[in-house]
Design an enzyme around this catalytic site. Structure first.
Site, PDB file in Angstrom:
ATOM      1  N   MET A  20      -4.679 -52.291  -2.226  1.00  6.22           N
ATOM      2  CA  MET A  20      -3.671 -51.239  -2.393  1.00  6.22           C
ATOM      3  C   MET A  20      -2.978 -51.441  -3.725  1.00  6.22           C
ATOM      4  O   MET A  20      -2.475 -52.534  -4.021  1.00  6.22           O
ATOM      5  CB  MET A  20      -2.659 -51.274  -1.237  1.00  6.22           C
ATOM      6  N   ALA A  21      -2.988 -50.371  -4.529  1.00  6.95           N
ATOM      7  CA  ALA A  21      -2.414 -50.441  -5.867  1.00  6.95           C
ATOM      8  C   ALA A  21      -0.949 -50.834  -5.793  1.00  6.95           C
ATOM      9  O   ALA A  21      -0.174 -50.258  -5.020  1.00  6.95           O
ATOM     10  CB  ALA A  21      -2.570 -49.104  -6.578  1.00  6.95           C
ATOM     11  N   CYS A 111     -10.648 -43.130  -3.052  1.00  6.18           N
ATOM     12  CA  CYS A 111      -9.361 -42.677  -3.556  1.00  6.18           C
ATOM     13  C   CYS A 111      -9.233 -41.154  -3.455  1.00  6.18           C
ATOM     14  O   CYS A 111     -10.074 -40.428  -3.982  1.00  6.18           O
ATOM     15  CB  CYS A 111      -9.176 -43.113  -5.009  1.00  6.18           C
ATOM     16  N   HIS A 183     -13.026 -45.448   5.563  1.00  6.25           N
ATOM     17  CA  HIS A 183     -11.717 -44.927   5.961  1.00  6.25           C
ATOM     18  C   HIS A 183     -11.992 -43.605   6.660  1.00  6.25           C
ATOM     19  O   HIS A 183     -12.509 -42.665   6.049  1.00  6.25           O
ATOM     20  CB  HIS A 183     -10.829 -44.722   4.735  1.00  6.25           C
ATOM     21  N   ASP A 217      -5.547 -46.289  10.621  1.00  6.10           N
ATOM     22  CA  ASP A 217      -4.672 -46.319  11.795  1.00  6.10           C
ATOM     23  C   ASP A 217      -4.753 -47.624  12.577  1.00  6.10           C
ATOM     24  O   ASP A 217      -4.707 -47.634  13.810  1.00  6.10           O
ATOM     25  CB  ASP A 217      -4.955 -45.136  12.727  1.00  6.10           C
ATOM     26  N   ARG A 240      -2.171 -49.799   5.202  1.00  2.00           N
ATOM     27  CA  ARG A 240      -0.746 -49.511   5.342  1.00  2.00           C
ATOM     28  C   ARG A 240      -0.080 -50.263   6.497  1.00  2.00           C
ATOM     29  O   ARG A 240       1.125 -50.510   6.470  1.00  2.00           O
ATOM     30  CB  ARG A 240      -0.542 -48.004   5.515  1.00  2.00           C
TER      31      ARG A 240
END
EC number: 1.3.1.-
Length: 380
Positions: A20-21, A111, A183, A217, A240
């Site tokens: 993650m950037a 991305c 993803h 998720d 996330r």
């Protein structure tokens, strides 16, 4: 014992930290590893460096070279490339091999950021099947004769009408990729809505000769186990869900290996984690920049805890380690981890039409390298 083999890499936990950037730098990865060792007794997964652009790496841009920093004991060292050009891909991968920069190369084709897809990069690129295959083949060719596996991370497709993951997974495996991560959202979804784990199942059934990793998720240990049980995937990629919860990997590793999950940290324990994160960021970036980088993390760490607005604002403006220590000392260290802190976190946004180059969808066999797309530096 649940494990995962990716080429030469034997991982004792099938859990991967998604690049993650601005997040998964050496400071965050070190913190995750320390907490996994402390709370689960091992460091057994794969922690991927934040994405770097292949062209910027080959050109040795200082900021990019700094992003490739690994800890002195970090192993395996995992680096993700953003790339759109087979020649640049080969040069970047060969540089990684020749200079012993990493033990694993992942490639980002997921991305969804408009400024990336608008030029044909990221999640737009797998639509161009021949070009996609040439890029994967170039990275694999550069690593021939080494123990460095090449893997691919991608999305389900551009939008509901243009799914690309089945073809792209097959092509990646045929060109020598050691694993494929999916993803389970389209680019048009960005980070909104719900990931469609059924598409992970479809990819697993379609591509049977390399490990398939699922992403999307996973916010707690039960999510990871459920994804693997429901889809049959070989491992999980967590993004996330770990924001403000770097101890999540300890929980995932314990759950997937049948061990007891440690009690979530109290606010006092979280303050110690924040302080350690700040120290690591300051060591990597210098105190001023490191504390600026910490600010976004603090809001994630504090999610759900009963912390007053004035104190939250002060922590969002913190600029020195001593100032941070003073603010953390004002918190009630006995507060248990809140139920409200569970669930989705980080950016979500809303779905929207994917920006693409003019005529991009006309010919999926076109292998012309998109112009200017290798100047992009964002990932996802």
């Amino acid at each position: 014992m649940s494990s995962l083999r990716i080429g030469s890499l034997e991982l004792h936990s099938p859990v991967v930290l998604a690049p993650m950037a601005g997040v998964t730098n050496v400071a965050f990865r070190t913190l995750c590893r320390e907490l996994e060792l402390e709370r689960a007794g091992s460091t057994s997964g794969l922690y991927v460096c934040e994405m770097v652009t292949a062209r910027a790496l080959v050109e040795r841009q200082p900021a990019t070279m700094h992003m490739t920093t690994f800890g002195p004991t970090e192993t395996p060292r995992s680096l993700q490339l953003y790339t759109v050009d087979p020649d640049t891909t080969y040069a970047a991968a060969k540089m990684i091999v020749d200079e012993n920069m990493a033990d694993h190369i992942d490639m980002n084709f997921g991305c969804p950021v408009p400024k990336v897809t608008r030029k044909g990069g990221g999640s737009a690129l797998p639509y161009k099947r021949r070009l996609f295959g040439q890029i994967v083949a170039a990275a694999v060719r550069a690593t021939e004769g080494t123990d460095i596996p090449v893997t691919v991370k991608m999305r389900v497709g551009i939008d509901p009408e243009h799914h690309t993951h089945l073809d792209a997974g097959r092509i990646a495996a045929a060109e020598g990729a050691a694993a494929v991560a999916l993803h389970a959202r389209t680019a048009s979804q960005r980070y909104s809505g719900t990931a469609d784990w059924n598409e992970i199942t479809r990819l697993k059934e379609h591509v049977t000769d390399v490990p398939i990793l699922g992403n999307g998720d996973i916010f707690d240990a039960s999510d990871a186990a459920r994804m693997m049980n429901e889809t049959g995937c070989d491992g999980v990629v967590v993004g996330r869900g770990c924001l403000g919860r770097p101890w999540l990997f300890a929980e995932l590793s314990a759950a997937l290996n049948g061990q007891q999950i440690a009690t979530p940290p109290t606010l006092g324990e979280v303050t110690k984690i924040i302080a350690r994160h700040a120290q690591l960021l300051a060591a990597h970036h210098g105190e001023m920049k490191g504390l600026r980088e910490l600010r976004k993390h603090v809001s994630w760490y504090m999610r759900g805890f009963p912390v007053g607005s004035d104190l939250r604002v002060s922590m969002a403006l913190v600029s020195t380690l001593s100032e941070l220590d003073d603010l953390l000392g004002q918190l009630d260290h006995d507060v248990p981890f809140p139920k409200d802190a569970e669930g989705p976190r980080g950016r979500q946004g809303s779905p929207g039409q994917v920006a693409l180059p003019e005529g991009w969808l006309d010919d999926p066999e076109d292998d012309l390298v998109p112009v200017g797309a290798d100047m992009m530096h964002s990932g996802g």
